[in-house]
Design an enzyme around this catalytic site. Structure first.
Site, PDB file in Angstrom:
ATOM      1  N   LYS A  22       8.210  15.652   2.803  1.00 40.29           N
ATOM      2  CA  LYS A  22       8.918  14.488   2.258  1.00 40.29           C
ATOM      3  C   LYS A  22       8.860  14.474   0.729  1.00 40.29           C
ATOM      4  O   LYS A  22       9.873  14.298   0.064  1.00 40.29           O
ATOM      5  CB  LYS A  22       8.262  13.207   2.803  1.00 40.29           C
ATOM      6  CG  LYS A  22       8.679  11.931   2.078  1.00 40.29           C
ATOM      7  CD  LYS A  22       8.083  10.702   2.725  1.00 40.29           C
ATOM      8  CE  LYS A  22       6.814  10.189   2.116  1.00 40.29           C
ATOM      9  NZ  LYS A  22       6.884   9.658   0.758  1.00 40.29           N
ATOM     10  N   ASN A  23       7.650  14.683   0.191  1.00 39.88           N
ATOM     11  CA  ASN A  23       7.489  14.527  -1.256  1.00 39.88           C
ATOM     12  C   ASN A  23       8.071  15.679  -2.066  1.00 39.88           C
ATOM     13  O   ASN A  23       8.148  15.611  -3.296  1.00 39.88           O
ATOM     14  CB  ASN A  23       6.014  14.310  -1.610  1.00 39.88           C
ATOM     15  CG  ASN A  23       5.531  12.943  -1.146  1.00 39.88           C
ATOM     16  OD1 ASN A  23       6.322  12.115  -0.700  1.00 39.88           O
ATOM     17  ND2 ASN A  23       4.231  12.708  -1.259  1.00 39.88           N
ATOM     18  N   CYS A 116       6.384   1.269  -0.785  1.00 33.48           N
ATOM     19  CA  CYS A 116       5.251   0.669  -0.090  1.00 33.48           C
ATOM     20  C   CYS A 116       4.450  -0.217  -1.031  1.00 33.48           C
ATOM     21  O   CYS A 116       4.311   0.091  -2.214  1.00 33.48           O
ATOM     22  CB  CYS A 116       4.328   1.769   0.409  1.00 33.48           C
ATOM     23  SG  CYS A 116       5.051   2.758   1.710  1.00 33.48           S
ATOM     24  N   ARG A 121       2.425  -0.289  -8.909  1.00 34.60           N
ATOM     25  CA  ARG A 121       2.962   1.066  -9.100  1.00 34.60           C
ATOM     26  C   ARG A 121       3.932   1.016 -10.267  1.00 34.60           C
ATOM     27  O   ARG A 121       5.149   1.035 -10.098  1.00 34.60           O
ATOM     28  CB  ARG A 121       3.621   1.557  -7.827  1.00 34.60           C
ATOM     29  CG  ARG A 121       2.659   1.590  -6.660  1.00 34.60           C
ATOM     30  CD  ARG A 121       3.278   2.177  -5.427  1.00 34.60           C
ATOM     31  NE  ARG A 121       3.111   3.615  -5.381  1.00 34.60           N
ATOM     32  CZ  ARG A 121       3.539   4.378  -4.388  1.00 34.60           C
ATOM     33  NH1 ARG A 121       4.179   3.852  -3.380  1.00 34.60           N
ATOM     34  NH2 ARG A 121       3.364   5.667  -4.394  1.00 34.60           N
ATOM     35  N   ASP A 304      -2.938  10.234   0.004  1.00 33.45           N
ATOM     36  CA  ASP A 304      -2.104   9.987   1.191  1.00 33.45           C
ATOM     37  C   ASP A 304      -2.858  10.269   2.494  1.00 33.45           C
ATOM     38  O   ASP A 304      -2.382   9.911   3.567  1.00 33.45           O
ATOM     39  CB  ASP A 304      -0.815  10.832   1.138  1.00 33.45           C
ATOM     40  CG  ASP A 304       0.164  10.275   0.120  1.00 33.45           C
ATOM     41  OD1 ASP A 304      -0.046   9.149  -0.363  1.00 33.45           O
ATOM     42  OD2 ASP A 304       1.138  10.980  -0.204  1.00 33.45           O
ATOM     43  N   ARG A 396       9.623   5.999   7.659  1.00 33.70           N
ATOM     44  CA  ARG A 396      10.018   6.478   6.322  1.00 33.70           C
ATOM     45  C   ARG A 396       9.573   7.912   6.104  1.00 33.70           C
ATOM     46  O   ARG A 396      10.171   8.633   5.319  1.00 33.70           O
ATOM     47  CB  ARG A 396       9.315   5.648   5.231  1.00 33.70           C
ATOM     48  CG  ARG A 396       9.689   4.219   5.188  1.00 33.70           C
ATOM     49  CD  ARG A 396       8.844   3.561   4.136  1.00 33.70           C
ATOM     50  NE  ARG A 396       9.493   3.830   2.871  1.00 33.70           N
ATOM     51  CZ  ARG A 396       9.829   2.901   2.011  1.00 33.70           C
ATOM     52  NH1 ARG A 396       9.542   1.650   2.245  1.00 33.70           N
ATOM     53  NH2 ARG A 396      10.434   3.210   0.917  1.00 33.70           N
TER      54      ARG A 396
HETATM   55  C1  UD1 Z   1       3.538  10.422  -5.345  1.00 33.43           C
HETATM   56  C2  UD1 Z   1       3.774  10.544  -3.854  1.00 33.43           C
HETATM   57  C3  UD1 Z   1       2.831   9.662  -3.075  1.00 33.43           C
HETATM   58  C4  UD1 Z   1       1.385   9.940  -3.488  1.00 33.43           C
HETATM   59  C5  UD1 Z   1       1.208   9.885  -5.002  1.00 33.43           C
HETATM   60  C6  UD1 Z   1      -0.159  10.309  -5.469  1.00 33.43           C
HETATM   61  C7  UD1 Z   1       6.142  11.063  -3.762  1.00 33.43           C
HETATM   62  C8  UD1 Z   1       7.496  10.627  -3.327  1.00 33.43           C
HETATM   63  N1  UD1 Z   1       5.140  10.175  -3.576  1.00 33.43           N
HETATM   64  O1  UD1 Z   1       3.804   9.062  -5.677  1.00 33.43           O
HETATM   65  O2  UD1 Z   1       3.014   9.941  -1.690  1.00 33.43           O
HETATM   66  O3  UD1 Z   1       0.546   8.954  -2.902  1.00 33.43           O
HETATM   67  O4  UD1 Z   1       2.180  10.751  -5.641  1.00 33.43           O
HETATM   68  O5  UD1 Z   1      -0.450  11.581  -5.014  1.00 33.43           O
HETATM   69  O6  UD1 Z   1       5.935  12.174  -4.209  1.00 33.43           O
HETATM   70  N2  UD1 Z   1       1.067   5.304 -12.449  1.00 33.43           N
HETATM   71  C9  UD1 Z   1       1.117   4.543 -13.587  1.00 33.43           C
HETATM   72  N3  UD1 Z   1       2.254   4.583 -14.345  1.00 33.43           N
HETATM   73  C10 UD1 Z   1       3.316   5.343 -14.014  1.00 33.43           C
HETATM   74  C11 UD1 Z   1       3.257   6.136 -12.854  1.00 33.43           C
HETATM   75  C12 UD1 Z   1       2.112   6.096 -12.082  1.00 33.43           C
HETATM   76  O7  UD1 Z   1       0.168   3.827 -13.908  1.00 33.43           O
HETATM   77  O8  UD1 Z   1       4.319   5.333 -14.746  1.00 33.43           O
HETATM   78  C13 UD1 Z   1      -0.144   5.258 -11.603  1.00 33.43           C
HETATM   79  C14 UD1 Z   1       0.156   4.683 -10.212  1.00 33.43           C
HETATM   80  O9  UD1 Z   1       0.163   3.276 -10.209  1.00 33.43           O
HETATM   81  C15 UD1 Z   1      -0.953   5.282  -9.401  1.00 33.43           C
HETATM   82  C16 UD1 Z   1      -1.163   6.646 -10.043  1.00 33.43           C
HETATM   83  O10 UD1 Z   1      -0.583   6.562 -11.352  1.00 33.43           O
HETATM   84  O11 UD1 Z   1      -2.129   4.518  -9.544  1.00 33.43           O
HETATM   85  C17 UD1 Z   1      -0.545   7.801  -9.278  1.00 33.43           C
HETATM   86  O12 UD1 Z   1       0.834   7.616  -9.189  1.00 33.43           O
HETATM   87  P1  UD1 Z   1       1.878   8.819  -9.114  1.00 33.43           P
HETATM   88  O13 UD1 Z   1       1.156  10.118  -9.162  1.00 33.43           O
HETATM   89  O14 UD1 Z   1       2.942   8.560 -10.117  1.00 33.43           O
HETATM   90  O15 UD1 Z   1       2.460   8.614  -7.661  1.00 33.43           O
HETATM   91  P2  UD1 Z   1       3.974   8.651  -7.226  1.00 33.43           P
HETATM   92  O16 UD1 Z   1       4.702   9.717  -7.927  1.00 33.43           O
HETATM   93  O17 UD1 Z   1       4.513   7.280  -7.201  1.00 33.43           O
END
Ligand code: UD1
Length: 417
Positions: A22-23, A116, A121, A304, A396
């Site tokens: 998925k990711n 979710c 986030r 995850d 999802r």
């Molecule tokens: C992706 C994955 C998700 C996984 C996560 C962490 C996809 C579609 N989803 O989510 O399944 O759980 O990586 O491995 O690939 N953060 C900030 N500011 C930002 C962006 C992120 O503070 O602009 C924080 C988030 O709140 C969180 C952490 O960074 O605490 C990790 O987030 P991130 O690695 O960005 O996760 P996603 O890309 O949303």
């Protein structure tokens, strides 16, 4: 509203084919915008999130066609840079379409992403990176507008190795002027998959899989055909499901290096694992032993898998300490599991889980994707019939879940109210 009804107490035996990741699929689908031509994608998981991503592409003017085992995307008639608000709210990952639109047309308009509810986030790292690439950002009543005359390569240091922000920087700078360097980039296998896909299209990206990624802007990209990697979290899910419920399974289409930390913890808990060509086998012990986990960015233990592993620890011998370092609100599944008899305490980012021998069936509610599948796994272990409501979250991210579980001998039925 859909639910799963599960009859617990059955060991699992047999083989399952793991679907595409998925990711990986989500950013790669977004990336098909960049070539302004044809992309053929194989191994796309048939799940709600990929369907939503294709719907967004269609809203933007792309043509999407499914032909047997592949999706054919034609982005030559892309005619909008405005991601509809309702679709954006459906799924947080839609924010990566912004990077692809900026990359292709120097313009994107979107609202704050949904997805979710697992803690705050934010997308501050994405927006900060866009600014460093010379993109102007304005915000009006929750709509964010990004535009630039030119995107100039730049050196971007991420405060945290965010997966989504790393993907957005890659997507927005593939067609930029000059060189972009990402320092403290996310190192997840899905980032490597995105790099490989874009390079197959003619991009010049190097370093994915390490914490420094260099993107050399190119002028044009070409048509592409690409096979998405297997889903490491789905593989981890089936391993844990068997570890908890007993039995012996073989999973096909698995890259075992991608789930090394999970394999290690399952071995520590008493499972026997055997890595085979393109797959993995697991034999469950009579009773699992308690082990501790701490989630970290890749190559650490994946966030995850935290709820899934935490769930199997609720019936292990001993006490396990589960530390969640990535998202601050990822223990909600434990509230639901307490209704089934799980014993735990939570202190900030740490859950202390005291293993019990028995779980009872109950009516429980999925609150996010991975927490939701955890309730399914617990329901398979519990005595009697468990009903898991709100399974839209689970759909999802899991392709053909109930059929796969039934093929292993589990009793689960999807029920539409
Ligand atoms: C992706 C994955 C998700 C996984 C996560 C962490 C996809 C579609 N989803 O989510 O399944 O759980 O990586 O491995 O690939 N953060 C900030 N500011 C930002 C962006 C992120 O503070 O602009 C924080 C988030 O709140 C969180 C952490 O960074 O605490 C990790 O987030 P991130 O690695 O960005 O996760 P996603 O890309 O949303």
């Amino acid at each position: 509203m859909a639910s799963y009804i599960i009859e617990g107490g059955r060991k699992l035996e047999g083989e399952v084919d793991i679907s595409g990741a998925k990711n990986s699929a989500l950013p790669i689908i977004a990336g098909t915008i960049l070539n302004g031509g044809i992309s053929k994608l194989y191994n796309v998981p048939n799940i709600h999130d990929t369907k939503m991503m294709f719907r967004i592409l269609e809203e933007l003017g792309c043509k999407v066609k499914k032909d047997k085992n592949k999706y054919i995307i034609d982005s030559s008639r892309l005619n909008s840079c405005d991601i509809p608000e309702d679709l954006m709210r459906e799924m947080r990952s839609s924010v990566i379409i912004a990077g692809a639109l900026i990359g292709k047309n120097r313009k994107a308009c979107f609202s704050c992403p949904g997805g979710c509810d697992i803690g705050s986030r934010p997308i501050d790292l994405h927006l900060k990176a866009f600014k460093e690439l010379g993109i102007n950002i304005s915000e009006d009543s929750g709509r964010i507008e990004c535009s630039a005359d030119n995107i100039n390569g730049s050196k971007i240091r991420l405060d945290f190795p965010s997966v989504g922000a790393t993907e957005n920087i890659i997507l927005s700078s593939v067609l930029a002027e000059g060189e972009t360097t990402i320092i403290n980039a996310a190192m997840e296998p899905e980032i490597v998959d995105l790099q490989n896909f874009l390079n197959r299209m003619g991009a010049k990206i190097a370093g994915a899989g390490s914490n420094v990624i260099v993107i050399n802007g190119v002028k044009k990209l070409k048509d592409v055909s690409y096979n998405i990697i297997p889903d490491r979290i789905e593989a981890g899910t089936f391993l844990c499901m068997t570890a908890m419920n007993g039995g012996e399974v073989k999973l096909n289409n698995v890259i075992s290096e991608h789930i090394e930390p999970v394999i290690q913890k399952l071995e520590d808990a008493g499972c026997k694992l055997n890595i085979i060509h393109n797959g993995i086998e697991l034999k469950a012990p009579k009773r699992l032993r308690a082990v501790d986990i701490k989630t970290m960015p890749y190559p650490g233990f994946p966030t995850d898998m935290q709820s899934i592993f935490g769930t199997i620890m609720t019936v292990a011998k001993g006490t396990s300490i589960v530390i969640e370092n990535i998202f601050e609100n990822r223990f909600k599944y434990l509230d639901e599991l307490s209704r089934m008899g799980a014993k735990y305490t939570i202190e900030g980012r740490t859950a202390i889980i005291k293993g019990v021998r028995k779980l009872n069936s109950a009516n429980v509610r999925a609150k996010d994707l991975r927490g939701g599948i955890s309730l399914v796994i617990a329901g398979m272990y519990a005595n009697g019939k468990t009903k898991v409501d709100n399974i839209e979250y689970i759909l999802r991210g899991y392709d053909n879940l109930d059929n796969k579980i039934r093929s292993l001998g589990g009793r689960i039925h999807l029920y539409n109210e």
